[in-house]
Design an enzyme around this catalytic site. Structure first.
Site, PDB file in Angstrom:
ATOM      1  N   ASP A  41      41.967  37.289  37.647  1.00 12.18           N
ATOM      2  CA  ASP A  41      43.224  37.355  38.398  1.00 12.18           C
ATOM      3  C   ASP A  41      44.394  37.269  37.414  1.00 12.18           C
ATOM      4  O   ASP A  41      44.366  36.482  36.469  1.00 12.18           O
ATOM      5  CB  ASP A  41      43.296  36.214  39.417  1.00 12.18           C
ATOM      6  CG  ASP A  41      44.362  36.446  40.465  1.00 12.18           C
ATOM      7  OD1 ASP A  41      44.001  36.658  41.643  1.00 12.18           O
ATOM      8  OD2 ASP A  41      45.572  36.419  40.113  1.00 12.18           O
ATOM      9  N   ILE A  42      45.415  38.087  37.665  1.00  7.06           N
ATOM     10  CA  ILE A  42      46.565  38.145  36.763  1.00  7.06           C
ATOM     11  C   ILE A  42      47.404  36.855  36.834  1.00  7.06           C
ATOM     12  O   ILE A  42      48.124  36.530  35.889  1.00  7.06           O
ATOM     13  CB  ILE A  42      47.434  39.390  37.088  1.00  7.06           C
ATOM     14  CG1 ILE A  42      48.248  39.820  35.889  1.00  7.06           C
ATOM     15  CG2 ILE A  42      48.297  39.178  38.315  1.00  7.06           C
ATOM     16  CD1 ILE A  42      48.852  41.208  36.023  1.00  7.06           C
TER      17      ILE A  42
ATOM     18  N   GLY B 192      47.050  35.250  54.470  1.00  4.55           N
ATOM     19  CA  GLY B 192      47.516  35.162  53.086  1.00  4.55           C
ATOM     20  C   GLY B 192      47.106  36.318  52.197  1.00  4.55           C
ATOM     21  O   GLY B 192      47.230  36.234  50.974  1.00  4.55           O
TER      22      GLY B 192
ATOM     23  N   HIS C  29      38.735  41.581  48.822  1.00  4.54           N
ATOM     24  CA  HIS C  29      38.427  40.902  47.553  1.00  4.54           C
ATOM     25  C   HIS C  29      38.046  39.454  47.809  1.00  4.54           C
ATOM     26  O   HIS C  29      38.560  38.806  48.707  1.00  4.54           O
ATOM     27  CB  HIS C  29      39.590  40.977  46.563  1.00  4.54           C
ATOM     28  CG  HIS C  29      40.922  40.556  47.120  1.00  4.54           C
ATOM     29  ND1 HIS C  29      41.673  41.362  47.941  1.00  4.54           N
ATOM     30  CD2 HIS C  29      41.628  39.405  46.983  1.00  4.54           C
ATOM     31  CE1 HIS C  29      42.787  40.737  48.273  1.00  4.54           C
ATOM     32  NE2 HIS C  29      42.783  39.541  47.713  1.00  4.54           N
TER      33      HIS C  29
HETATM   34  P1  5GP Z   1      45.404  38.011  48.046  1.00  3.56           P
HETATM   35  O1  5GP Z   1      46.664  37.231  48.189  1.00  3.56           O
HETATM   36  O2  5GP Z   1      45.579  39.442  48.499  1.00  3.56           O
HETATM   37  O3  5GP Z   1      44.211  37.351  48.644  1.00  3.56           O
HETATM   38  O4  5GP Z   1      45.096  38.032  46.494  1.00  3.56           O
HETATM   39  C1  5GP Z   1      45.553  39.024  45.641  1.00  3.56           C
HETATM   40  C2  5GP Z   1      45.351  38.517  44.236  1.00  3.56           C
HETATM   41  O5  5GP Z   1      45.485  39.625  43.347  1.00  3.56           O
HETATM   42  C3  5GP Z   1      46.378  37.476  43.787  1.00  3.56           C
HETATM   43  O6  5GP Z   1      45.714  36.287  43.393  1.00  3.56           O
HETATM   44  C4  5GP Z   1      47.116  38.146  42.623  1.00  3.56           C
HETATM   45  O7  5GP Z   1      47.441  37.252  41.581  1.00  3.56           O
HETATM   46  C5  5GP Z   1      46.117  39.194  42.174  1.00  3.56           C
HETATM   47  N1  5GP Z   1      46.714  40.399  41.596  1.00  3.56           N
HETATM   48  C6  5GP Z   1      47.740  41.122  42.118  1.00  3.56           C
HETATM   49  N2  5GP Z   1      48.016  42.174  41.338  1.00  3.56           N
HETATM   50  C7  5GP Z   1      47.127  42.131  40.305  1.00  3.56           C
HETATM   51  C8  5GP Z   1      46.924  42.967  39.160  1.00  3.56           C
HETATM   52  O8  5GP Z   1      47.590  43.971  38.938  1.00  3.56           O
HETATM   53  N3  5GP Z   1      45.916  42.609  38.310  1.00  3.56           N
HETATM   54  C9  5GP Z   1      45.138  41.505  38.540  1.00  3.56           C
HETATM   55  N4  5GP Z   1      44.196  41.242  37.634  1.00  3.56           N
HETATM   56  N5  5GP Z   1      45.311  40.694  39.602  1.00  3.56           N
HETATM   57  C10 5GP Z   1      46.302  41.003  40.478  1.00  3.56           C
END
Ligand code: 5GP
Length: 114
Positions: free
Chosen positions: A31-32, A93, A100
């Site tokens: 995760d970034i 969220g 994912h």
């Molecule tokens: P969600 O909130 O959709 O469950 O989680 C999305 C996750 O994707 C977040 O933890 C966010 O930090 C991660 N994320 C968003 N954009 C990128 C990216 O471009 N690269 C990576 N490696 N992670 C990302």
């Protein structure tokens, strides 16, 4: 046609990611913006927006992804424990509309999550 999600662009190797595992069905990368010392995202290569969009025929894919998660947790040294989270849709969220799993570890988790 709708725009590719950021995760689809990672699958297609259009943008870089720190990939820790890949096979024909799924991809795992760091995760970034990590929320724990270990924070890996596991995604299907098939474009599925949310848990709510799963089809019955996706059952084998989802089972496979859980085995990948188990193996990754072992490989990443998380034998003391870890957390796997799936956010679903806005109220759950979810920010990226590509299914994912978050694999979090390396610290004590609290409960309940916010
Ligand atoms: P969600 O909130 O959709 O469950 O989680 C999305 C996750 O994707 C977040 O933890 C966010 O930090 C991660 N994320 C968003 N954009 C990128 C990216 O471009 N690269 C990576 N490696 N992670 C990302």
């Amino acid at each position: 046609m709708s725009e590719k999600t950021i995760f689809k662009r990672i699958i297609d190797h259009e943008i870089p990611a720190d990939i820790v595992y890949e096979d024909d069905q799924c991809l795992a990368f760091k995760d970034i913006a990590p929320k724990a010392p270990t924070h890996v995202l596991i995604i299907p290569k098939k474009e599925i927006a949310t848990v709510d969009d799963l089809a019955d025929e996706d059952a084998a894919l989802i089972g496979h992804m859980w085995i990948v998660i188990r193996n990754l947790a072992r490989d990443l040294g998380l034998e003391e424990g870890y957390r796997v989270i799936v956010n679903c849709k806005e109220a759950g969220g979810q920010e990226v509309p590509h299914l994912h799993y978050h694999l979090l570890g390396g610290r004590k988790m609290t409960w309940p999550p916010g």
